[in-house]
Design a protein around this motif. Structure first.
Motif, short mmCIF file in Angstrom:
data_model
loop_
_atom_site.label_atom_id
_atom_site.label_comp_id
_atom_site.label_asym_id
_atom_site.label_seq_id
_atom_site.Cartn_x
_atom_site.Cartn_y
_atom_site.Cartn_z
N THR A 153 -6.75 -24.72 18.02
CA THR A 153 -7.17 -23.64 17.00
C THR A 153 -7.85 -24.69 15.72
O THR A 153 -8.11 -23.16 14.16
CB THR A 153 -6.31 -22.40 17.12
N SER A 154 -8.00 -25.83 15.78
CA SER A 154 -8.24 -26.27 14.47
C SER A 154 -9.58 -26.04 13.92
O SER A 154 -10.14 -26.19 12.93
CB SER A 154 -8.22 -27.72 14.38
N PHE A 204 -9.56 -23.91 21.14
CA PHE A 204 -11.18 -24.48 21.79
C PHE A 204 -9.98 -26.01 22.20
O PHE A 204 -9.77 -26.89 21.42
CB PHE A 204 -11.99 -25.59 20.69
N TYR A 205 -9.31 -26.33 24.09
CA TYR A 205 -9.40 -27.42 23.89
C TYR A 205 -9.84 -28.61 23.92
O TYR A 205 -10.92 -29.05 24.12
CB TYR A 205 -8.39 -27.36 26.00
N GLN A 334 -4.99 -14.40 20.75
CA GLN A 334 -6.36 -14.68 21.38
C GLN A 334 -5.77 -14.89 22.73
O GLN A 334 -4.79 -15.44 23.43
CB GLN A 334 -6.68 -15.62 21.05
N ALA A 335 -6.14 -13.93 23.33
CA ALA A 335 -5.74 -13.30 24.81
C ALA A 335 -6.28 -14.58 25.79
O ALA A 335 -5.75 -14.80 26.31
CB ALA A 335 -6.56 -11.95 24.94
N GLU A 336 -6.95 -15.14 24.90
CA GLU A 336 -7.68 -16.47 26.19
C GLU A 336 -6.80 -17.83 25.91
O GLU A 336 -7.17 -18.69 27.23
CB GLU A 336 -8.97 -16.77 26.00
N ASN A 337 -5.67 -17.52 24.65
CA ASN A 337 -5.38 -18.93 24.88
C ASN A 337 -3.34 -19.01 24.92
O ASN A 337 -3.43 -18.21 24.59
CB ASN A 337 -5.38 -19.13 23.42
#
Length: 418
Positions: A153-154, A204-205, A334-337
């Motif tokens: 999450t940078s 963002f992976y 962040q549900a998608e994380n």
């Protein structure tokens, strides 16, 4: 791999939505002969279905190694088979290794250390020690924390650009010989690139944040990254064969497989800037610059031992209980994380699963899974069957991942599954 294809590949390889079936058993209930038959059948089917020359698998239950075997060829030219001691590049499974090393280093300062800034005068990589990192182009960089790096999450990684695959251009910009070093990659990004989002706001992976974590390990420990991780993680876990991989085939280590790019993939420009071209696996990758993000090689058994040692299954845990609890925490906003601190953290039928996949186009696929129901397993392959151009093969890539992960998991813990 050309940088613009990286987000698609990363997203598909790290997808954790596979519906694994959870079946609990006791150690005395494990029929190792039947397990071997099921796994052999599944691996034979996989290697017949996909053009993968060789693979290795290791399986443990409640900290006890119950199966390990090699399949196919480690070196096709000499008919050298894969064995349990064959070493493979592990790609982004390296991120889990780096994360555990970071947590071990900062263990006495947690959880507060997770919210410390990375850059700036008082950062974990302070300006005085790293003047090339001072005064970044995007001042939001000064708000990036250790947690942001660990959890992707940078703010870096939302575009198609991956600096870890741009080593020739970065070297030119930095006026250094190609390929660019890990340090030069960071300095270039800080001076030349804007963040894709505010720190902490989006998941963002990507690879770059873990490059930065590698330099934090070096600064905090006072040792080179590889030496520090050996001392902090691998040696305490009883792993002796893990090492940072060599770039060229001529640099292949003892008991290391050869990597066979998918034949549909064209030659690529060499990362040394010479203008020469060659196979992706031996021309495009510079493992000293990607050490902390995708640089390690190991055996499948090494990875199983690493995961079990980290979480204290069968041996004393590398990390304290409170540190393990932090490692498993996902970002609630962040549900998608589904990324914890270095691991994909999911749950299936009430069973918590920690996992990580890894891929190096197009010669490596790796997958490691630790399950709270007692199972730990890893599979390594010397080809990623990714068609070219890759954006036209997303469905094929996803089907491959499902076949490997779901097929093997069903064979291991759920023999009744179709």
């Amino acid at each position: 791999m050309r940088p613009r294809f990286m987000p698609v590949l990363r997203a598909k390889l790290l997808a954790a939505g596979l519906a694994f079936i959870a079946v609990c058993a006791s150690a005395q209930d494990i029929d190792e002969t039947a397990l071997a038959e099921r796994v052999d059948q599944q691996m034979t089917q996989l290697l017949a279905q996909y053009p993968v020359p060789g693979a290795s698998i290791a399986i443990a239950y409640q900290g006890k190694l119950v199966y390990q075997r090699g399949y196919g060829m480690a070196v096709t030219e000499t008919n050298t088979p894969v064995t349990p001691i064959t070493r493979f590049r592990i790609g982004s499974v390296s991120k889990a290794v780096t994360a555990v090393a970071v947590l071990k280093l900062f263990e006495q300062e947690l959880p507060q250390a997770l919210d410390r800034p990375v850059f700036g005068p008082a950062g974990l990589l302070p300006d005085a020690a790293y003047p090339d990192f001072a005064q970044p182009l995007d001042q939001r960089v000064l708000k990036i924390t250790l947690r942001d790096l660990l959890q992707h999450t940078s703010g870096w990684g939302g575009s198609d650009y991956d600096p870890q695959y741009d080593l020739v251009n970065i070297a030119k910009a930095r006026q250094v010989p190609a390929p660019a070093s890990a340090h030069d990659v960071i300095a270039y990004v800080l001076k030349q690139r804007l963040l894709d989002a505010a720190p902490g706001s989006e998941y963002f992976y990507g690879n770059f944040a873990y490059n930065v974590l590698g330099r934090i390990i070096e600064h905090k420990s006072g040792m080179p990254y590889e030496q520090a991780v050996q001392a902090l993680v691998f040696h305490p876990a009883g792993v002796e064969d893990a090492a940072i991989a060599g770039d060229r085939r001529i640099e292949r280590a003892a008991n290391e497989t050869v990597y066979y790019d998918d034949p549909r993939w064209p030659a690529v420009a060499d990362r040394d800037g010479s203008g020469a071209t060659g196979p992706q696996s031996y021309s495009a990758l510079h493992f000293k610059a990607m050490d902390a993000t995708a640089g390690w090689m190991a055996t499948a058994t090494d990875l199983v031992h690493f995961a079990d040692a980290t979480l204290g299954r069968g041996v004393p845990a590398l990390l304290q209980p409170q540190t393990l609890a932090l490692m498993k925490q996902r970002n609630p906003a962040q549900a998608e994380n589904n990324y914890g601190l270095g691991w994909v953290v999911t749950r299936s039928n009430g069973v918590q699963i920690l996992s990580h996949s890894g891929a190096l186009t197009t010669g490596t696929y790796a997958y490691l899974q630790w399950r709270a129901d007692g199972w730990t397993w890893a599979v390594l392959m010397n080809r990623l069957p990714l068609p070219y151009p890759p954006e036209q093969g997303v469905t094929e890539l996803q089907a491959f991942q499902v076949a490997v992960q779901r097929g093997l998991m069903n064979a291991i813990v759920n023999p009744a599954a179709p």
